[in-house]
Scaffold this active site. Structure first.
Site: not given
Length: 371
Positions: A90, A265
Site C-alpha cells: 500500500d 486483502d
C-alpha cells in the site's frame, strides 16, 4: 510488468490471470497481510502450504522500521523476507491519515510525528513512490487521501480531487524512478455514487494498469459498503484488475466477487485467529468457549488444512487458554487456508458458469452454524 487476462465472466463475477514480475496470480485472489514484512504467526512455508499466491506489505511501517537502508541491501522486500512470489504494497497513506492528532495535511503531502521516536517525517506522492521502488513490490499503490466514510459531499469531493492530483504525481514519480513493476490508482468518493464515478473518470486519463476501490470498510454500516460495491464494481474497466482494499469477512469476499472485484486483502482472518475466532464452512467458531474443552473433532471436518488434519478442538482450546504461540499459528493457518479455499471454489464456479449456485450454497452453509 503487469498483464491481466480475463478468461470468463459469470454475471459480474470474473475469472482471470494476473502476470507480475514475481509470478502469475489466478483471480479472484485473497492476499494475506504482512504489515511488517511477515504475516503474523506464519512463516513463508506456511504461506506456500495454504497456497497463498501474493501477500501484502505495509509501506508506512516498513519505511519506519527497519527502514529503506536495510531493505535496500537485500534488493527489496522479497529478498529481505524470503518470499519469492508477488507482493503488493500500500502507499502508506491510510496509516498516516489515521494519525489525525499527529499530522498536518497540505497539497504537497503530509507531515507527521513518528510513533516510534517522535521524529518529524513527511510523506508525499514522490516519497511514497521512492519507498515502494526500494521495496520492489510487484504492485505499488498511488498515494491518496483516505476519505472517512462520514465525510460530507463537499469534503469527499475536495478529497477525491486531491487524490486525483496525487495520482498524477504518483504516476510521474513512478515512471521517473523507472520502476519496472505496476502502479494502481485508487477510486475514492466516500459514500457518494456520483463522486465515485467522478473519481473513476478522473483516473482514466492516467491509464493505470489496475484500479483499487478505497475508502470502504472504514466504519460505515455494511449496507452502505455493499451499496457502493454495487455502484462501483460493475463500472470498473473490464480489461484491468479490480482491487477492493481492506475487506473483509468471507461474506464480503463473495459479495465483492459477485460485483466484479478480483483482489482482496484484510487483517481479519489473521487477527481473528489470534483472538480465537475461527471461520468455517458452517459459520464461525470461538475456540476459547468452554464447550470445546473435551471436543475431539477438528475445527472443520471438511477442511484439509494442517490444523484440522492433525489437532482437536480440545487441544486448540487448551492452547488458546494457555496463551501458547502454537495456538495462534494453528488458528491462523486454518483461517487463511479457509479464505484461500473460498477463492479457489469461486474461481472454479465462475469457470463452470455456476457462480450463483455456489453463492447460494455458500450462504446456506454459513447460516447453518457450527455445533
Amino acid at each position: 510488468m503487469l498483464k491481466f487476462t480475463l478468461h470468463k465472466k459469470d454475471g459480474y463475477a470474473r475469472r482471470g490471470t494476473l502476470e507480475l514480475n514475481h509470478g502469475k496470480i489466478e483471480t479472484p485472489v485473497f492476499m494475506p497481510v504482512g504489515t511488517y514484512g511477515s504475516v503474523k504467526a506464519m512463516n513463508p512455508q506456511n504461506l506456500h502450504d495454504i497456497k497463498a499466491q501474493i501477500i501484502l506489505g505495509n509501506t508506512y511501517h516498513l519505511w519506519l522500521r527497519p527502514g529503506l537502508e536495510v531493505i535496500g541491501q537485500f534488493g527489496g522486500l522479497h529478498g529481505f523476507i524470503g518470499w519469492d512470489k508477488p507482493i503488493l504494497t500500500d502507499s502508506g497513506g491510510f496509516q498516516v491519515f489515521s494519525l489525525s492528532d499527529m499530522r498536518k495535511l497540505t497539497e504537497e503531502g503530509c507531515t507527521f510525528k513518528s510513533p516510534i521516536n517522535g521524529d518529524k517525517l513527511f510523506l508525499s506522492p514522490e516519497i511514497s513512490m521512492k519507498i515502494q521502488t526500494v521495496l520492489n513490490s510487484d504492485i505499488a499503490m498511488q498515494l491518496d487521501e483516505c476519505t472517512p466514510g462520514e465525510a460530507t459531499r463537499e469534503q469527499a469531493r475536495k478529497s477525491l480531487q486531491m487524490s486525483l492530483r496525487w495520482a498524477e504525481r504518483s504516476k510521474k514519480a513512478f515512471e521517473d524512478l523507472k520502476n519496472p513493476n505496476a502502479l494502481f490508482g485508487i477510486v475514492q468518493g466516500a459514500m457518494y455514487e456520483d463522486l465515485r464515478e467522478e473519481s473513476l473518470r478522473g483516473l482514466e486519463q492516467f491509464d493505470f494498469p489496475g484500479l483499487a476501490v478505497g475508502g470502504l470498510s472504514v466504519g460505515e454500516p455494511k449496507p452502505e459498503m455493499y451499496r457502493m460495491l454495487r455502484a462501483v464494481g460493475p463500472i470498473l474497466p473490464e480489461h484491468k484488475p479490480h482491487y477492493l482494499m481492506g475487506v473483509g469477512t468471507p461474506e464480503d469476499l463473495v459479495y465483492g466477487v459477485a460485483h466484479g472485484i478480483d483482489m482482496f486483502d484484510c487483517v481479519m482472518p489473521t487477527r481473528n485467529a489470534r483472538n480465537g475466532w475461527l471461520f468455517t464452512r458452517f459459520g464461525d467458531l470461538k475456540i476459547k468457549n468452554a464447550k470445546h474443552k473435551l471436543d475431539k473433532r477438528p475445527i472443520d471436518e471438511s477442511c484439509t488444512c494442517y490444523a484440522c488434519q492433525n489437532f482437536s478442538r480440545a487441544y486448540l482450546h487448551h492452547l488458546h487458554r494457555a496463551g501458547e504461540i502454537l495456538g495462534a499459528q494453528l488458528n491462523t493457518i486454518h483461517n487463511l487456508h479457509f479464505y484461500q479455499v473460498i477463492m479457489a471454489e469461486m474461481r472454479d464456479a465462475i469457470e463452470q458458469g455456476k457462480f450463483a449456485d455456489w453463492q447460494a450454497q455458500f450462504h446456506e452453509n454459513r447460516a447453518r452454524g457450527t455445533d
